[in-house]
Design a protein around this motif. Structure first.
Motif, short mmCIF file in Angstrom:
data_model
loop_
_atom_site.label_atom_id
_atom_site.label_comp_id
_atom_site.label_asym_id
_atom_site.label_seq_id
_atom_site.Cartn_x
_atom_site.Cartn_y
_atom_site.Cartn_z
N LEU A 154 36.20 -9.95 -2.79
CA LEU A 154 34.98 -9.67 -2.00
C LEU A 154 35.49 -8.12 -1.30
N GLY A 155 36.62 -8.00 -0.83
CA GLY A 155 37.01 -6.77 -0.20
C GLY A 155 36.96 -5.70 -1.24
N TYR A 156 37.75 -5.95 -2.32
CA TYR A 156 37.77 -5.02 -3.37
C TYR A 156 36.42 -4.68 -3.67
N ALA A 158 33.52 -4.76 -2.18
CA ALA A 158 32.92 -4.15 -1.51
C ALA A 158 33.34 -2.46 -1.33
N VAL A 159 34.60 -2.15 -1.45
CA VAL A 159 35.17 -0.86 -1.68
C VAL A 159 34.42 -0.26 -2.95
N ILE A 162 30.66 1.20 -2.41
CA ILE A 162 30.38 2.22 -1.31
C ILE A 162 30.02 3.37 -2.15
N PRO A 163 28.84 3.89 -1.83
CA PRO A 163 28.61 5.15 -2.80
C PRO A 163 29.29 6.42 -2.47
N GLY A 167 34.96 9.97 -8.70
CA GLY A 167 36.38 10.15 -8.76
C GLY A 167 37.13 9.50 -7.35
N ALA A 168 36.14 9.80 -6.29
CA ALA A 168 36.71 9.20 -4.99
C ALA A 168 36.53 7.92 -4.86
N LYS A 171 39.62 6.14 -7.01
CA LYS A 171 40.63 6.22 -6.43
C LYS A 171 41.04 5.40 -5.22
N ARG A 172 39.97 5.26 -4.51
CA ARG A 172 39.93 4.21 -3.32
C ARG A 172 39.97 3.00 -4.00
N ILE A 175 43.65 1.76 -5.48
CA ILE A 175 44.56 1.54 -4.35
C ILE A 175 44.40 0.17 -3.90
N VAL A 176 43.30 -0.33 -3.45
CA VAL A 176 42.95 -1.70 -3.16
C VAL A 176 43.32 -2.73 -4.28
N VAL A 178 45.36 -1.90 -6.98
CA VAL A 178 46.92 -2.32 -7.10
C VAL A 178 47.45 -3.23 -5.99
N LEU A 179 47.16 -3.24 -4.73
CA LEU A 179 47.33 -3.99 -3.97
C LEU A 179 46.86 -5.62 -3.90
N LEU B 166 38.83 -6.00 4.84
CA LEU B 166 39.76 -5.45 4.01
C LEU B 166 40.97 -5.91 4.76
N GLU B 221 40.62 11.79 -0.08
CA GLU B 221 39.26 11.30 -0.45
C GLU B 221 38.53 11.17 0.82
#
Lengths: 279, 222
Positions: A154-156, A158-159, A162-163, A167-168, A171-172, A175-176, A178-179, B166, B221
């Motif tokens: 759910l956290g992923y 949610a990220v 985000i409007p 590209g931004a 990227k964000r 990274i979430v 990958v973790l 998160l 970013e």
């Protein structure tokens, strides 16, 4: 799901004269294709067969009776959830490495399916726990870490929601993403260690039905069928996400062209400029 | 890299020393949480002193979320984040610096909370070496993960709601490990607590490495 080529183009505004903003020919235009239709029909047939084996032909369990039949849906969907998480992390790693939208969209589509199947796993598992253990929930390592997995997904997502400029956001999210898998492993290990101190992990083992014969066959058939369903959903979700990105790009190019036209530039020549700049 | 880290940590701690937001708002919040727990759990029944390890670390995590948000809020105004990006400091250095500043503030909060549970809940302390090592390892882990997710949420309109969603699931191993280690210290069986300190140390190290690599792209970013 079976949007034809002509439908997809009418959902977006007609391209400007230069044609720079039409969807990239290398990407898909609709979400259906001959391959996915064959896959979808095979999946449907597989589900029908799995349902027959699970609900009719396989025997009930000595201890649990008909309740044991939940296993034929519970195990396959949790397999799908784990595969979905792995693909999300793989897609995120590949996005950070290759910076390709293909991998980013793969990670996103896979995470959504993983989230839904994880939630279903919990719901179905709770429906199983109630008649078997007499409670909806026990603080077992596997249950707890699956609940944590749902929260991480759910956290992923949610990220992802985000409007932001594409590209931004990618990227964000990557990274979430990958973790995601390392987090799942660390949480799972620590929760298992935590519960093993309380000697509770055996509760699942004592109640786990002994699987053999017809039951094993039904279960082993249900898992690949669930994975086929996952593949079908992933392809469609992937194509839809890709088209969404194309529409966004198209709208942006269109807006720039319009503003430039308002300012008195020659629309035709500027469109070509934008096309060169973005390609 | 370490020189950059010192610069950033010094800057953050100086801002804190002058604004005193953590001292005047986060520390009272920590005290408030301890009192809220007493309201929620009957203080006469002995539950508070029995549950102290868990309550203590839940309070620390809540305060940590506030401290991390604060650490990135100080750079929100006047284009400070752009200045940080343009400063030529190494991203890994900025990450380590912010992490160190957050960790330093958390250690002070943990001392205050420790005093709070001893005085208010009547908890007996034992196994000092284990307690101190648990605090240090857990703080490093919280600061390492918190700084990474903090920069990710920084600059977003949804940062206040996104960060806890998160961060808290990710920090659940820290909560489990530190609570078990504290319980082992209290029960007089520190041997059971040390493996948990090991887990906390591995968590902190893993996140520090991830953070040092991931911070740069995220800062670009934010």
């Amino acid at each position: 799901m079976t949007t034809q080529r002509s439908d997809a183009t009418t959902t977006t505004a007609p391209p400007p004269a230069g044609g720079a903003a039409t969807p990239d020919a290398s990407g898909p235009i609709g979400t259906g294709s001959r391959g996915t239709r064959i896959l979808g029909l095979a999946t449907l047939a597989g589900i029908a067969l799995a349902a027959y084996l699970a609900l009719v032909s396989s025997p009930d369990d000595e201890n649990m009776g008909d309740v044991v039949r939940i296993i034929y849906i519970h195990v396959p969907i949790v397999v799908v959830a784990y595969v979905g998480c792995m693909i999300t992390t793989l897609g995120s790693v590949m996005y950070l490495w290759k910076k390709s939208r293909w991998w980013d969209v793969t990670a996103a589509a896979s995470a959504e399916i993983a989230m839904v199947t994880t939630a279903l796993t919990l719901v179905v598992g709770m429906c199983w726990a109630r008649p078997t253990w007499g409670v909806w929930w026990v603080w077992d390592a596997r249950l707890t870490s699956t609940a944590m997995l749902l929260l991480l997904l759910l956290g992923y997502l949610a990220v992802r929601r985000i409007p932001a400029e594409s590209g931004a956001r990618s990227k964000r999210a990557s990274i979430v993403g990958v973790l995601l898998l390392p987090n799942v492993i660390i949480v799972n290990r620590s929760v298992t260690w935590w519960r093993s101190l309380h000697q509770d992990t055996t509760i699942l083992n004592t109640l786990q039905p002994k699987i053999h014969g017809d039951m094993a066959f039904a279960l082993y058939l249900a898992i690949p069928v669930a994975l086929m369903m996952f593949a079908w959903l992933l392809v469609h979700r992937w194509r839809l996400a890709w088209l969404e990105e194309e529409v966004l790009d198209h709208d942006l190019d269109q807006a720039i062209t319009d503003r430039r036209a308002e300012a008195g530039f020659d629309a035709r020549s500027t469109t070509v400029d934008i096309g060169e700049a973005t390609s | 890299m370490f020189r950059d880290a010192l610069l950033v940590a010094g800057k953050d701690l100086r801002v804190e020393a002058r604004s005193r937001v953590a001292l005047n708002q986060v520390a009272p919040f920590a005290l408030l949480v301890l009192i809220m727990f007493a309201f929620a759990l009957d203080p006469d029944s002995g539950v508070l002193s029995k549950a102290t390890p868990g309550l203590y670390w839940v309070a620390v995590l809540f305060c940590a979320v506030l401290a991390i948000q604060r650490a990135f809020a100080i750079e929100a105004a006047d284009g400070n984040r752009d200045a940080l990006r343009l400063s030529g400091l190494e991203p890994a250095g900025i990450y380590l610096g912010k992490m160190a500043a957050i960790a330093a503030q958390l250690v002070i909060l943990e001392v205050l909370l420790g005093l709070g549970v001893v005085l208010l809940y009547g908890t007996k302390t034992a196994g000092w070496a284990l307690l101190v090592c648990t605090c240090l390892a857990a703080t490093a882990g919280i600061a390492a993960a918190g700084t990474l997710y903090g920069v990710l949420a920084a600059g977003l309109r949804v940062r206040e709601t996104l960060l806890p969603l998160l961060l808290l699931p990710v920090l659940s191993p820290v909560l489990i490990g530190s609570t078990r280690a504290f319980e082992a210290a209290r029960n007089g069986t520190p041997g059971e607590g040390w493996p948990w300190v090991g887990l906390l140390a591995v968590f902190a190290l893993t996140y520090t490495i991830f953070g040092a690599f991931g911070f740069g792209p995220l800062l670009e970013e934010s």
